[in-house]
Design an enzyme around this catalytic site. Structure first.
Site, short mmCIF file in Angstrom:
data_model
loop_
_atom_site.label_atom_id
_atom_site.label_comp_id
_atom_site.label_asym_id
_atom_site.label_seq_id
_atom_site.Cartn_x
_atom_site.Cartn_y
_atom_site.Cartn_z
N ASN A 37 0.91 -0.99 -0.14
CA ASN A 37 0.06 -0.05 -0.06
C ASN A 37 1.06 1.46 0.00
O ASN A 37 1.76 1.56 0.96
CB ASN A 37 -1.00 -0.19 1.29
CG ASN A 37 -1.83 1.10 1.37
OD1 ASN A 37 -1.39 2.34 1.22
ND2 ASN A 37 -3.27 0.91 1.79
N HIS A 89 1.01 6.22 1.88
CA HIS A 89 1.59 7.37 2.79
C HIS A 89 2.98 7.93 1.75
O HIS A 89 3.46 8.87 2.75
CB HIS A 89 2.13 6.50 4.06
CG HIS A 89 0.73 6.24 5.04
ND1 HIS A 89 -0.01 7.37 5.14
CD2 HIS A 89 0.31 5.18 4.96
CE1 HIS A 89 -0.88 6.79 5.81
NE2 HIS A 89 -0.99 5.58 5.81
N HIS A 97 -5.51 3.66 -1.39
CA HIS A 97 -7.07 3.95 -0.76
C HIS A 97 -7.38 5.43 -1.23
O HIS A 97 -6.62 6.42 -0.96
CB HIS A 97 -6.78 3.80 0.73
CG HIS A 97 -8.11 3.95 1.19
ND1 HIS A 97 -8.30 3.98 2.54
CD2 HIS A 97 -9.20 4.61 0.93
CE1 HIS A 97 -9.62 4.16 2.96
NE2 HIS A 97 -10.16 4.29 1.92
N ARG A 157 -9.15 7.97 -0.65
CA ARG A 157 -10.08 8.47 0.40
C ARG A 157 -10.91 9.58 -0.09
O ARG A 157 -10.72 10.36 -0.92
CB ARG A 157 -9.35 9.02 1.75
CG ARG A 157 -8.71 8.00 2.24
CD ARG A 157 -8.32 8.44 3.81
NE ARG A 157 -9.22 8.36 4.72
CZ ARG A 157 -9.37 7.45 5.83
NH1 ARG A 157 -8.58 6.40 5.74
NH2 ARG A 157 -10.29 7.67 6.49
N ARG A 184 -6.86 12.85 1.29
CA ARG A 184 -5.84 13.24 2.21
C ARG A 184 -4.39 12.59 1.67
O ARG A 184 -3.49 13.14 2.09
CB ARG A 184 -6.05 12.96 3.69
CG ARG A 184 -6.04 11.43 3.84
CD ARG A 184 -6.05 11.07 5.54
NE ARG A 184 -7.62 11.37 5.82
CZ ARG A 184 -8.09 10.71 7.05
NH1 ARG A 184 -7.10 9.77 7.67
NH2 ARG A 184 -9.29 10.87 7.31
N GLU A 196 -8.59 0.56 -2.70
CA GLU A 196 -9.37 0.43 -1.74
C GLU A 196 -10.38 1.72 -1.75
O GLU A 196 -10.04 2.84 -1.90
CB GLU A 196 -8.58 0.62 -0.54
CG GLU A 196 -7.71 -0.60 -0.45
CD GLU A 196 -6.82 -0.40 0.98
OE1 GLU A 196 -6.26 -1.48 1.41
OE2 GLU A 196 -7.02 0.74 1.51
N THR A 253 -8.13 3.39 8.70
CA THR A 253 -9.47 2.64 8.48
C THR A 253 -9.52 1.96 9.98
O THR A 253 -8.90 1.02 10.16
CB THR A 253 -9.48 1.68 7.55
OG1 THR A 253 -9.00 2.47 6.28
CG2 THR A 253 -10.67 1.11 7.13
N GLU A 282 -11.18 -9.28 3.25
CA GLU A 282 -9.88 -9.23 3.90
C GLU A 282 -10.12 -8.88 5.32
O GLU A 282 -10.97 -8.08 5.93
CB GLU A 282 -9.14 -7.75 3.31
CG GLU A 282 -7.89 -7.22 3.96
CD GLU A 282 -7.13 -6.19 3.16
OE1 GLU A 282 -7.18 -6.48 1.80
OE2 GLU A 282 -6.44 -5.83 3.88
N HIS A 338 -3.73 -4.67 7.78
CA HIS A 338 -3.91 -3.26 8.73
C HIS A 338 -2.90 -3.44 9.59
O HIS A 338 -2.99 -4.49 10.59
CB HIS A 338 -5.28 -3.05 9.22
CG HIS A 338 -5.25 -1.66 9.38
ND1 HIS A 338 -4.75 -1.11 10.56
CD2 HIS A 338 -5.83 -0.58 8.53
CE1 HIS A 338 -5.23 0.14 10.52
NE2 HIS A 338 -5.65 0.24 9.22
N1 PXP Z 1 -5.86 -3.43 4.03
C1 PXP Z 1 -6.96 -2.44 4.08
C2 PXP Z 1 -8.12 -2.71 3.71
C3 PXP Z 1 -6.65 -1.01 4.56
O1 PXP Z 1 -7.79 -0.03 4.66
C4 PXP Z 1 -5.19 -0.63 4.90
C5 PXP Z 1 -4.73 0.79 5.30
O2 PXP Z 1 -5.36 1.60 4.20
C6 PXP Z 1 -4.14 -1.84 4.71
C7 PXP Z 1 -4.58 -2.80 4.40
C8 PXP Z 1 -2.81 -1.21 5.11
O3 PXP Z 1 -2.83 -1.09 6.53
P1 PXP Z 1 -1.39 -0.42 6.84
O4 PXP Z 1 -0.99 0.74 6.12
O5 PXP Z 1 -1.47 -0.24 8.51
O6 PXP Z 1 -0.18 -1.33 6.65
#
Ligand code: PXP
Length: 250
Positions: free
Chosen positions: A9, A12, A45, A47, A51, A75, A106, A156, A199
């Site tokens: 992901n 960030h 994601h 959003r 952001r 996402e 999330t 998930e 997550h």
């Molecule tokens: N899976 C989903 C569905 C999420 O919403 C997120 C965060 O956007 C992640 C995985 C990844 O989480 P993390 O950034 O904490 O590794």
């Protein structure tokens, strides 16, 4: 050994870029580095408040990943706006997540039990458009059962509570949440759902989750982008890949 897919992901990277409002660092460049270092796909994601990831990022990532024949996992919240964007791009996968503007990330799973009537038609339309639909839910038996009834192909499972318990030294809580994740994965698999998890996962928490036999994909973001500051993104992704493979080795 069963290969557990790693979705990186890159949200960030966009968070850091947006801190200065320019174009650097570029999430698409991070996506290429992650893929070259052992990621199987890229997760982003979009959003509602934009952001981090922007609409333009999704345009770029979608075409770049299509050219490379690598999956994009988009996402998004269950809203008409996001739904229209997903139908325009028809990404490999769409993961429906709950979203509240005031949350930092999330925080919980999607309430599929309560939202069944409006989630089910969305799942059908996304599926008809060619996307694999995943529902981001807690490892709760009623939510898993409801997810199955929506016709989604994938769930998930939210690993945030497990990862928080480990980091905060609450061993008993961690053990009970991990047991719930294991049972949830078994239940979902028995219903014919593909099982993903994600997550809050870091180097310490990845092994027990990756070792759950029904889990075929992990989505990991924040920790990898943070670790990239110290060791570089390629190294961080490579090390996560190694730990996932080790957890699944016979
Ligand atoms: N899976 C989903 C569905 C999420 O919403 C997120 C965060 O956007 C992640 C995985 C990844 O989480 P993390 O950034 O904490 O590794």
């Amino acid at each position: 050994m069963m290969h557990v897919r790693l979705g990186v992901n890159i949200d960030h990277v966009a968070t850091i870029r947006n801190a200065r409002g320019g174009a650097y660092p570029d999430p698409a460049r991070a996506a290429i580095v992650a893929l070259e270092a052992g990621a199987d796909g890229i997760t982003a994601h979009l959003r509602e408040d934009r952001r981090h990831i922007s609409d333009a990022d999704i345009d770029t990532l979608a075409s770049m990943l299509r050219e490379r024949d690598r999956p994009l996992n988009l996402e998004m919240a269950v809203t008409q706006e996001m739904f229209d964007i997903a139908l325009r791009h028809r990404p490999h996968a769409v993961c429906l997540v709950p979203e509240r503007r005031e949350e930092r990330t999330t925080e919980g799973g999607l309430d599929v039990v309560g939202g069944h009537n409006w989630i089910t038609p969305m799942v059908a339309k996304l599926r008809d458009a060619g996307s694999r639909v995943s529902l981001f839910i807690a490892a709760d038996p009623a939510q898993i059962e409801a997810a199955h009834h929506t016709g989604a192909a994938v769930v998930e499972l939210h690993t945030g509570a497990f990862c928080d318990a480990i980091r905060e030294g609450r061993a008993d809580d961690a053990a009970s949440v991990l047991n719930a994740l294991r049972a949830g994965a078994r239940q979902a698999h028995a219903l014919g759902l593909e099982v993903h998890a994600g997550h809050g996962i870091d180097y310490e928490t990845v092994a027990p989750v990756a070792a759950i036999p029904e889990v075929v994909e992990l989505n990991i973001g924040h920790f990898l982008i943070g670790e990239a500051i110290f060791v570089g993104l390629a190294h961080a992704v490579g090390e996560m890949r190694r730990r996932i493979d080790a957890a699944r080795a016979p």
